[in-house]
Write a protein that holds these residues in place. Structure first.
Motif, PDB file in Angstrom:
ATOM      1  N   ASP A   1       1.049  -1.334   0.058  1.00 30.95           N
ATOM      2  CA  ASP A   1       0.096  -0.225  -0.239  1.00 30.95           C
ATOM      3  C   ASP A   1       0.695   1.418  -0.310  1.00 30.95           C
ATOM      4  O   ASP A   1       0.594   2.607  -0.504  1.00 30.95           O
ATOM      5  CB  ASP A   1      -0.720   0.161   1.559  1.00 30.95           C
ATOM      6  CG  ASP A   1      -2.299  -1.092   1.655  1.00 30.95           C
ATOM      7  OD1 ASP A   1      -2.465  -1.061  -0.014  1.00 30.95           O
ATOM      8  OD2 ASP A   1      -2.660  -1.562   2.352  1.00 30.95           O
ATOM      9  N   SER A   2       2.224   1.142   0.788  1.00 26.83           N
ATOM     10  CA  SER A   2       2.698   2.558   0.690  1.00 26.83           C
ATOM     11  C   SER A   2       3.638   3.004  -0.882  1.00 26.83           C
ATOM     12  O   SER A   2       3.720   4.329  -0.710  1.00 26.83           O
ATOM     13  CB  SER A   2       4.140   1.930   1.616  1.00 26.83           C
ATOM     14  OG  SER A   2       4.902   0.886   1.133  1.00 26.83           O
ATOM     15  N   LEU A   3       3.410   1.814  -1.330  1.00 28.21           N
ATOM     16  CA  LEU A   3       4.037   2.019  -2.964  1.00 28.21           C
ATOM     17  C   LEU A   3       2.761   3.615  -3.100  1.00 28.21           C
ATOM     18  O   LEU A   3       3.519   4.038  -4.436  1.00 28.21           O
ATOM     19  CB  LEU A   3       3.904   1.200  -3.879  1.00 28.21           C
ATOM     20  CG  LEU A   3       5.091  -0.096  -3.993  1.00 28.21           C
ATOM     21  CD1 LEU A   3       5.687  -1.097  -4.650  1.00 28.21           C
ATOM     22  CD2 LEU A   3       6.977   1.329  -3.674  1.00 28.21           C
ATOM     23  N   ALA A   4       1.656   2.650  -3.312  1.00 30.85           N
ATOM     24  CA  ALA A   4       0.082   3.382  -4.092  1.00 30.85           C
ATOM     25  C   ALA A   4       0.097   4.983  -3.339  1.00 30.85           C
ATOM     26  O   ALA A   4      -0.058   6.031  -3.965  1.00 30.85           O
ATOM     27  CB  ALA A   4      -0.552   3.056  -3.431  1.00 30.85           C
TER      28      ALA A   4
ATOM     29  N   SER B   1      15.084  -1.512  -8.178  1.00 32.47           N
ATOM     30  CA  SER B   1      14.316  -0.348  -7.601  1.00 32.47           C
ATOM     31  C   SER B   1      12.831  -1.197  -7.277  1.00 32.47           C
ATOM     32  O   SER B   1      12.290  -1.946  -6.648  1.00 32.47           O
ATOM     33  CB  SER B   1      14.317   1.079  -8.175  1.00 32.47           C
ATOM     34  OG  SER B   1      13.744   2.137  -7.584  1.00 32.47           O
ATOM     35  N   LEU B   2      11.853   0.056  -8.258  1.00 37.06           N
ATOM     36  CA  LEU B   2      10.878  -0.506  -8.098  1.00 37.06           C
ATOM     37  C   LEU B   2      10.260  -1.807  -8.103  1.00 37.06           C
ATOM     38  O   LEU B   2       9.443  -2.333  -7.648  1.00 37.06           O
ATOM     39  CB  LEU B   2       9.831   0.695  -8.571  1.00 37.06           C
ATOM     40  CG  LEU B   2       8.045   0.265  -9.166  1.00 37.06           C
ATOM     41  CD1 LEU B   2       7.653  -0.495  -7.582  1.00 37.06           C
ATOM     42  CD2 LEU B   2       7.881   0.757 -10.011  1.00 37.06           C
TER      43      LEU B   2
ATOM     44  N   LEU C   1      17.523  -9.232  -6.768  1.00 35.54           N
ATOM     45  CA  LEU C   1      17.037  -7.547  -5.906  1.00 35.54           C
ATOM     46  C   LEU C   1      18.314  -6.827  -5.589  1.00 35.54           C
ATOM     47  O   LEU C   1      19.523  -6.955  -5.276  1.00 35.54           O
ATOM     48  CB  LEU C   1      16.509  -7.887  -4.495  1.00 35.54           C
ATOM     49  CG  LEU C   1      15.332  -8.856  -4.813  1.00 35.54           C
ATOM     50  CD1 LEU C   1      15.055  -9.141  -3.179  1.00 35.54           C
ATOM     51  CD2 LEU C   1      14.067  -8.629  -5.580  1.00 35.54           C
ATOM     52  N   LEU C   2      17.888  -5.648  -6.487  1.00 36.76           N
ATOM     53  CA  LEU C   2      19.165  -4.301  -6.417  1.00 36.76           C
ATOM     54  C   LEU C   2      18.529  -2.778  -6.303  1.00 36.76           C
ATOM     55  O   LEU C   2      17.829  -2.507  -6.935  1.00 36.76           O
ATOM     56  CB  LEU C   2      19.842  -3.686  -7.708  1.00 36.76           C
ATOM     57  CG  LEU C   2      19.627  -5.570  -9.214  1.00 36.76           C
ATOM     58  CD1 LEU C   2      20.084  -5.225 -10.354  1.00 36.76           C
ATOM     59  CD2 LEU C   2      20.953  -6.030  -8.756  1.00 36.76           C
ATOM     60  N   ALA C   3      18.817  -2.935  -4.721  1.00 41.30           N
ATOM     61  CA  ALA C   3      18.076  -2.195  -4.295  1.00 41.30           C
ATOM     62  C   ALA C   3      17.094  -1.903  -4.837  1.00 41.30           C
ATOM     63  O   ALA C   3      16.665  -0.292  -4.538  1.00 41.30           O
ATOM     64  CB  ALA C   3      19.220  -0.281  -5.090  1.00 41.30           C
ATOM     65  N   PRO C   4      16.499  -2.708  -3.849  1.00 41.07           N
ATOM     66  CA  PRO C   4      14.668  -2.741  -4.383  1.00 41.07           C
ATOM     67  C   PRO C   4      13.838  -1.495  -3.096  1.00 41.07           C
ATOM     68  O   PRO C   4      14.525  -1.271  -2.268  1.00 41.07           O
ATOM     69  CB  PRO C   4      14.197  -3.864  -3.395  1.00 41.07           C
ATOM     70  CG  PRO C   4      15.722  -4.497  -3.124  1.00 41.07           C
ATOM     71  CD  PRO C   4      16.922  -3.768  -3.552  1.00 41.07           C
ATOM     72  N   MET C   5      13.207  -0.893  -3.686  1.00 39.97           N
ATOM     73  CA  MET C   5      11.889  -0.304  -2.638  1.00 39.97           C
ATOM     74  C   MET C   5      10.988  -0.514  -2.000  1.00 39.97           C
ATOM     75  O   MET C   5      10.139  -1.009  -1.922  1.00 39.97           O
ATOM     76  CB  MET C   5      11.513   0.225  -3.804  1.00 39.97           C
ATOM     77  CG  MET C   5      10.546   1.319  -3.543  1.00 39.97           C
ATOM     78  SD  MET C   5       9.060   2.131  -4.691  1.00 39.97           S
ATOM     79  CE  MET C   5       9.900   3.047  -6.006  1.00 39.97           C
ATOM     80  N   LEU C   6      12.260  -1.845  -0.798  1.00 41.64           N
ATOM     81  CA  LEU C   6      11.528  -2.286   0.006  1.00 41.64           C
ATOM     82  C   LEU C   6      11.241  -1.607   1.426  1.00 41.64           C
ATOM     83  O   LEU C   6      12.588  -0.124   1.760  1.00 41.64           O
ATOM     84  CB  LEU C   6      11.989  -3.664   0.548  1.00 41.64           C
ATOM     85  CG  LEU C   6      11.862  -4.299  -0.720  1.00 41.64           C
ATOM     86  CD1 LEU C   6      12.549  -5.774  -0.710  1.00 41.64           C
ATOM     87  CD2 LEU C   6       9.725  -5.209  -1.095  1.00 41.64           C
ATOM     88  N   ALA C   7      10.623  -1.399   2.104  1.00 43.83           N
ATOM     89  CA  ALA C   7      10.609  -0.322   4.148  1.00 43.83           C
ATOM     90  C   ALA C   7      10.853  -1.531   4.758  1.00 43.83           C
ATOM     91  O   ALA C   7      10.231  -2.748   4.732  1.00 43.83           O
ATOM     92  CB  ALA C   7       9.721   0.287   3.819  1.00 43.83           C
TER      93      ALA C   7
END
Length: 230
Positions: free
Chosen positions: A26-29, A161-162, A181-187
């Motif tokens: 949900d944070s991506l949206a 990333s994304l 995974l290359l610098a994935p957009m994860l929290a």
């Protein structure tokens, strides 16, 4: 092994099956994702000197025609399949994405990478990711189209990333042989008090202290290969 040919009567239609993992993205949206998408013509690198072939097909993602880039190694048949996901405002031929594809081609893998809706050569509003649900649906479509083109191969998901976040979540509903995974957009999960403290620190003078290296924007710092620093 006989490979399936690209469709000749329009792209295959693809719809994502419901999945509970969507709640985790949900944070991506909530991130402002309307931005100019970099044109692939600005970043395309010649592949004529590599032992591989490249062709472009298409996949229908919820009514949008999306470009699917297929790269086959010189070795036949391929030893495996790599499905590559690009980051926000990039595309399947963006330099960092293309370099990852090169590495897999060089070790005998077939590589498939789709321009997400609104990116690269795909249809859709430029640079707009409408929701996490839509992004994951496109990621699932990419995987299914790639496996249809190269059935029976061990499949690895590669994401930057994304694209790293998409690769991870697609793998939860579609088991694969591995992930890169290359610098994935994860929290990271944080206690609410820790999150509030970081937010306040960002608003204070500490927020202007260069604690994190800026080499992510410098090709000279990222690559040892002089040709890739250009």
């Amino acid at each position: 092994m006989q490979q399936q040919q690209p469709p000749t009567h329009g792209p295959p239609r693809c719809a994502r099956e419901p999945s509970p993992v969507l709640d985790d993205l949900d944070s991506l949206a909530s991130v402002p994702l309307i931005a100019r998408c970099i044109s692939p013509s600005l970043c395309t690198r010649s592949t004529t000197n590599r032992a591989m072939s490249h062709r472009t097909g298409s996949v229908d993602v919820r009514g949008l025609r999306c470009a699917l880039h297929i790269r086959e190694p010189a070795a036949s048949p391929p030893r495996g399949l790599a499905v590559v996901y690009h980051g926000l405002n990039a595309h399947a031929r963006y330099p960092t994405v293309s370099y990852a594809a090169d590495l897999f081609n060089d070790i005998g893998f077939a590589v498939c990478a789709m321009d997400l809706p609104g990116h690269g050569e795909s249809e859709g509003r430029r640079g707009l990711v409408t929701s996490a649900d839509e992004a994951i649906a496109a990621g699932g479509c990419t995987l299914r189209a790639a496996q249809a083109a190269f059935p029976g191969l061990d499949t690895f998901l590669v994401g930057s990333s994304l694209g790293g976040a998409l690769a991870l979540h697609v793998s939860l509903s579609s088991p694969v042989a591995g992930l890169v995974l290359l610098a994935p957009m994860l929290a990271l999960p944080l206690h609410p008090l820790a999150r509030a403290a970081l937010y306040l620190a960002a608003l204070s003078p500490l927020g202007y202290v260069p604690l994190i290296s800026t080499n992510s924007t410098s090709s000279a710092d990222q690559y040892a290969d002089a040709a890739r620093r250009a």
